[in-house]
Enzyme design. Structure first.
Site, PDB file in Angstrom:
ATOM      1  N   CYS A 113      -5.247 -14.141 -15.611  1.00 18.03           N
ATOM      2  CA  CYS A 113      -5.762 -12.996 -14.849  1.00 18.03           C
ATOM      3  C   CYS A 113      -6.627 -13.418 -13.660  1.00 18.03           C
ATOM      4  O   CYS A 113      -6.924 -12.606 -12.785  1.00 18.03           O
ATOM      5  CB  CYS A 113      -6.542 -12.057 -15.752  1.00 18.03           C
ATOM      6  SG  CYS A 113      -5.556 -11.443 -17.118  1.00 18.03           S
ATOM      7  N   HIS A 253     -11.512  -7.568 -11.746  1.00 23.20           N
ATOM      8  CA  HIS A 253     -10.238  -7.590 -12.467  1.00 23.20           C
ATOM      9  C   HIS A 253     -10.162  -6.350 -13.351  1.00 23.20           C
ATOM     10  O   HIS A 253     -11.099  -6.039 -14.083  1.00 23.20           O
ATOM     11  CB  HIS A 253     -10.179  -8.868 -13.318  1.00 23.20           C
ATOM     12  CG  HIS A 253      -9.059  -8.878 -14.297  1.00 23.20           C
ATOM     13  ND1 HIS A 253      -7.767  -8.563 -13.943  1.00 23.20           N
ATOM     14  CD2 HIS A 253      -9.031  -9.168 -15.621  1.00 23.20           C
ATOM     15  CE1 HIS A 253      -6.986  -8.656 -15.010  1.00 23.20           C
ATOM     16  NE2 HIS A 253      -7.726  -9.011 -16.034  1.00 23.20           N
ATOM     17  N   ASN A 283      -3.679  -3.468 -17.276  1.00 21.68           N
ATOM     18  CA  ASN A 283      -4.017  -4.833 -16.854  1.00 21.68           C
ATOM     19  C   ASN A 283      -2.745  -5.518 -16.354  1.00 21.68           C
ATOM     20  O   ASN A 283      -1.866  -5.845 -17.146  1.00 21.68           O
ATOM     21  CB  ASN A 283      -4.620  -5.577 -18.053  1.00 21.68           C
ATOM     22  CG  ASN A 283      -5.033  -6.996 -17.729  1.00 21.68           C
ATOM     23  OD1 ASN A 283      -4.682  -7.532 -16.671  1.00 21.68           O
ATOM     24  ND2 ASN A 283      -5.760  -7.622 -18.634  1.00 21.68           N
TER      25      ASN A 283
END
Ligand code: UT7
Length: 326
Positions: A113, A253, A283
């Site tokens: 990520c 994020h 996500n």
């Protein structure tokens, strides 16, 4: 020294939307659980045959168009991804071919990520020292093919998408001010995809144990994520003699609304400073920050001279922050 400045942003998400209500039909879960624990309402899922490179290419085309830069002017092309088209070669090479960006060096960054901020840092350094003049940095993922759709602990969280930026070496004060990257491999097994590669080559047993899918210990990841995201955001501000109140837009994020709200509160941001779109995409790993940036940019939420802070955390563990003057 030149500064690396973002001159174009672009993003692309697949057409198909998967809502919490859709998941309720196939899993032992509820719309309410997903909404309250994660803040996610829906996510996008790539169509059959739609590849990470396809999403990346579309996002890149939009960023190039905004920047007014032709693909052949790009001399450095990096894709942050953990769900590339192939184990190797790099998805960046497929994107290079698709765009006909034939003058670019092309490679992938594997930092889960945090892939976009790691990739951005690599490109920025090239522009600052003059090794490259125009770079394309992309975060792109098709996680839907790497998650176990029978595992309610993980599958409700993730989605597919891509975001891209064009960076140009320019004189002046605006551009990337600093980046701060960290990693700690001792946390590897809290969030990872065990197979199939050198550690666990493809096998019948591996398939039976579902090693081809992402594994995560969610609440452990949650705690470390909030701590690391907070620390590195403060590190970036301190390194530049700035405070939370100086930041015009914080783009963390987009993993889970609770993680990003807890981080924002600890760093000292108020609600208006934080960009959130996790409700619509879930996500998307390395793609969350460039998708959010593109949405903010196209919605007119970033103006020349604004101070922006990107803040990422992911498998590895890896984490990092990038501070920039727009
Ligand atoms: O980019 C980094 C990538 N990863 C992340 O950001 C994930 C970080 N972690 C999280 O976002 C959260 O930990 C989760 C959303 C994954 C879970 O939330 P939580 O508040 O930490 O819940 P939990 O793991 O403590 O689980 C609570 C309960 C468990 O049941 P029991 O053992 O208490 O009976 C789970 O089995 O919730 C259950 N559960 C679910 N229930 C309904 C887990 N997933 C689901 C689900 N629907 N989808």
């Amino acid at each position: 020294m030149k500064r690396a400045r973002i001159t174009g942003t672009g993003s692309y998400v697949p057409v198909k939307t998967l809502t919490n209500a859709d998941l309720e039909k196939t899993l032992d879960t509820t719309e309410e659980w997903i909404q309250t624990r994660t803040g996610i309402r829906e996510r996008r899922i790539a169509a059959e045959g739609e590849l990470t490179s396809d999403l990346a290419t579309k996002a890149a085309e939009r960023a190039l168009e905004m920047a007014g830069v032709a693909a052949e002017e790009i001399d450095y092309l990096v894709v942050g991804t953990i769900t590339g088209d192939y184990p190797w070669p790099a998805t960046a090479c497929v994107v290079q071919k698709n765009l006909k960006a034939m003058n670019a060096a092309a490679f992938d960054v594997s930092a889960a990520c945090s892939g976009f901020v790691y990739a951005l840092d690599a490109a920025v350094k090239q522009l600052e020292v003059g090794s490259a003049k125009k770079a394309l940095v992309i975060g792109a993922e098709v996680l839907s093919r790497h998650i176990d759709w029978e595992d309610r602990n993980t599958c409700v969280l993730f989605g597919d998408g891509a975001g891209a930026v064009v960076l140009e070496a320019q004189d002046g004060e605006n551009g990337i001010l600093s980046s701060h990257l960290h990693a700690d491999g001792s946390y590897l097994e809290l969030l990872y995809q065990p197979g199939f590669s050198t550690r666990y080559p493809a096998s019948e047993e591996g398939l039976r144990d579902r090693l081809q899918y992402l594994k995560m210990q969610g609440n452990e990841v949650f705690k470390v994520a909030v701590r690391c995201l907070t620390e590195v955001a403060l590190e970036a501000l301190e390194a530049n003699g700035l405070e939370a109140k100086d930041v015009d837009l914080f783009i963390p994020h987009q993993a889970n609304r609770r993680i990003l709200e807890a981080t924002a509160k600890r760093v000292g941001f108020n609600e208006d400073q934080v960009f959130i779109n996790v409700d619509r995409y879930g996500n998307t790993s390395g793609a969350t920050i460039p998708i959010a940036l593109d949405e903010a940019n196209r919605a007119g939420r970033v103006k020349e001279g604004d101070l922006l802070l990107f803040d990422a955390f992911g498998g590895g563990f890896t984490w990092g922050a990038v501070l920039l003057r727009w």
